[in-house]
Motif scaffolding. Structure first.
Motif, PDB file in Angstrom:
ATOM      1  N   PRO A   8     -10.017   5.757  -4.687  1.00 31.34           N
ATOM      2  CA  PRO A   8      -9.865   4.574  -3.819  1.00 31.34           C
ATOM      3  C   PRO A   8      -8.629   3.754  -4.150  1.00 31.34           C
ATOM      4  N   LEU A   9      -8.245   3.727  -5.442  1.00 35.56           N
ATOM      5  CA  LEU A   9      -7.066   2.958  -5.820  1.00 35.56           C
ATOM      6  C   LEU A   9      -5.802   3.552  -5.213  1.00 35.56           C
ATOM      7  N   LEU A  14      -1.316   3.541   0.927  1.00 33.21           N
ATOM      8  CA  LEU A  14      -1.394   4.045   2.301  1.00 33.21           C
ATOM      9  C   LEU A  14      -1.937   2.986   3.254  1.00 33.21           C
ATOM     10  N   ILE A  15      -2.983   2.292   2.797  1.00 34.05           N
ATOM     11  CA  ILE A  15      -3.550   1.231   3.640  1.00 34.05           C
ATOM     12  C   ILE A  15      -2.524   0.117   3.846  1.00 34.05           C
ATOM     13  N   SER A  16      -1.795  -0.240   2.775  1.00 33.65           N
ATOM     14  CA  SER A  16      -0.770  -1.291   2.887  1.00 33.65           C
ATOM     15  C   SER A  16       0.343  -0.867   3.840  1.00 33.65           C
ATOM     16  N   GLY A 190       5.216  -2.270   3.131  1.00 40.77           N
ATOM     17  CA  GLY A 190       3.786  -2.276   2.838  1.00 40.77           C
ATOM     18  C   GLY A 190       3.414  -1.248   1.791  1.00 40.77           C
ATOM     19  N   PHE A 191       4.035  -0.062   1.867  1.00 39.04           N
ATOM     20  CA  PHE A 191       3.756   0.985   0.877  1.00 39.04           C
ATOM     21  C   PHE A 191       4.213   0.554  -0.516  1.00 39.04           C
ATOM     22  N   VAL A 192       5.404  -0.065  -0.602  1.00 41.16           N
ATOM     23  CA  VAL A 192       5.917  -0.532  -1.898  1.00 41.16           C
ATOM     24  C   VAL A 192       5.000  -1.600  -2.487  1.00 41.16           C
ATOM     25  N   ILE A 193       4.574  -2.549  -1.649  1.00 38.61           N
ATOM     26  CA  ILE A 193       3.655  -3.583  -2.131  1.00 38.61           C
ATOM     27  C   ILE A 193       2.343  -2.954  -2.589  1.00 38.61           C
ATOM     28  N   GLY A 194       1.889  -1.932  -1.855  1.00 33.53           N
ATOM     29  CA  GLY A 194       0.673  -1.230  -2.276  1.00 33.53           C
ATOM     30  C   GLY A 194       0.841  -0.556  -3.621  1.00 33.53           C
ATOM     31  N   LEU A 195       2.030   0.037  -3.866  1.00 26.83           N
ATOM     32  CA  LEU A 195       2.285   0.641  -5.179  1.00 26.83           C
ATOM     33  C   LEU A 195       2.259  -0.399  -6.293  1.00 26.83           C
ATOM     34  N   LEU A 196       2.835  -1.572  -6.024  1.00 25.16           N
ATOM     35  CA  LEU A 196       2.801  -2.640  -7.026  1.00 25.16           C
ATOM     36  C   LEU A 196       1.361  -3.080  -7.302  1.00 25.16           C
TER      37      LEU A 196
END
Length: 226
Positions: A8-9, A14-16, A190-196
Motif C-alpha cells: 500500500p505504501l 501512483l495515487i499522487s 504529484g508522483f515526486v511528492i508521493g515519493l517524498l
C-alpha cells in the motif's frame, strides 16, 4: 514488516500522480467551463475565459489600436512602393474606362474622330500627375482614415462577440501542447511528492521498528539476579 505493509505504501506515488494529473485537468477545463454563469452552493461559477472575454476584448483592442493599427502604421503601409504603384495603376485604368464610357455615348461619326493615341496620352498624363501628386494626396487622406475609422470599437466588438466554443477551440489549437504539458507536469509533480511521502513514511517506520520500547529500556536498566 511483510509485503502486505509495503505494497500500500508503494501505491502512494501512483495515487499522487493521478491526483496531480486530475487536478490540473480540472483546472484547465474550468478555464472555459461553465460558459455561462451558474450558481453552485451559493457561489457564482463561470469559466475564466468566458467571464473575462469582455476585459480581454478591451485590452486587445487598446493594444492593437494604440501600438499596431495607428496613424503611423497606416501611413507606413500606404507608403509602401507596391501600394503606391497599385493606386497609380488603379487611377490610370479608371481614367481610361471613363474615357471609353464617354466615347461610347457619342455618335459613331464623332467616336471615330477620337484617336486611340489620345486615350494613351491621357493615361500617361494621369499616371505622371498621379505619381507626382500622390504623396500630398496620401498626407491628406491618411489622417482622415485614422480619425474616421474606429479600429478600437471594431476590434473590441468582434472579440467580445466571438463565440465561446470557437474561442476555446482557437486557444486549444494555439496552446494545445502547452495545456497537455501542464496536465503531464501535474502528474509528474504529484508522483515526486508521493515519493517524498513514501520516503518519510519509510523513515518513520524504520525508526519505530528499530527503536526499543520503554519496557525494553526499563528491563535493560534492571540488575540481573544472581
Amino acid at each position: 514488516m511483510d509485503a502486505a505493509y509495503w505494497l500500500p505504501l508503494f501505491s502512494i506515488p501512483l495515487i499522487s500522480a493521478v491526483i496531480g494529473w486530475f487536478t490540473n485537468m480540472i483546472a484547465i477545463y474550468m478555464l472555459f467551463h461553465p460558459r455561462s454563469e451558474k450558481n453552485v452552493l451559493g457561489m457564482k461559477l463561470q469559466g475564466l475565459v468566458p467571464r473575462r472575454q469582455a476585459d480581454m476584448a478591451d485590452t486587445i483592442a487598446d493594444t492593437v489600436s494604440t501600438h499596431l493599427v495607428n496613424r503611423e502604421a497606416i501611413e507606413r503601409e500606404l507608403s509602401q512602393p507596391a501600394v503606391r504603384e497599385a493606386l497609380i495603376d488603379g487611377l490610370s485604368q479608371y481614367a481610361v474606362r471613363c474615357i471609353d464610357d464617354f466615347t461610347e455615348g457619342l455618335p459613331a461619326p464623332v467616336r471615330k474622330l477620337v484617336p486611340g493615341a489620345l486615350k494613351r496620352s491621357v493615361e500617361r498624363r494621369i499616371r505622371r500627375e498621379t505619381t507626382k501628386r500622390l504623396p500630398v494626396f496620401m498626407e491628406q487622406v491618411t489622417p482622415a482614415i485614422a480619425s474616421n475609422v474606429d479600429f478600437r470599437s471594431r476590434i473590441r466588438g468582434e472579440i467580445a462577440a466571438y463565440p465561446h466554443e470557437r474561442l476555446e477551440a482557437l486557444i486549444h489549437e494555439i496552446a494545445g501542447k502547452e495545456l497537455r504539458a501542464i496536465e503531464i507536469w501535474g502528474a509528474v509533480l504529484g508522483f515526486v511528492i508521493g515519493l517524498l511521502q513514501l520516503a518519510l513514511t519509510a523513515c518513520f517506520s524504520c525508526l519505530l521498528y528499530t527503536s526499543p520500547s520503554p519496557r525494553d529500556r526499563t528491563r535493560s536498566r534492571m540488575p540481573s539476579s544472581a
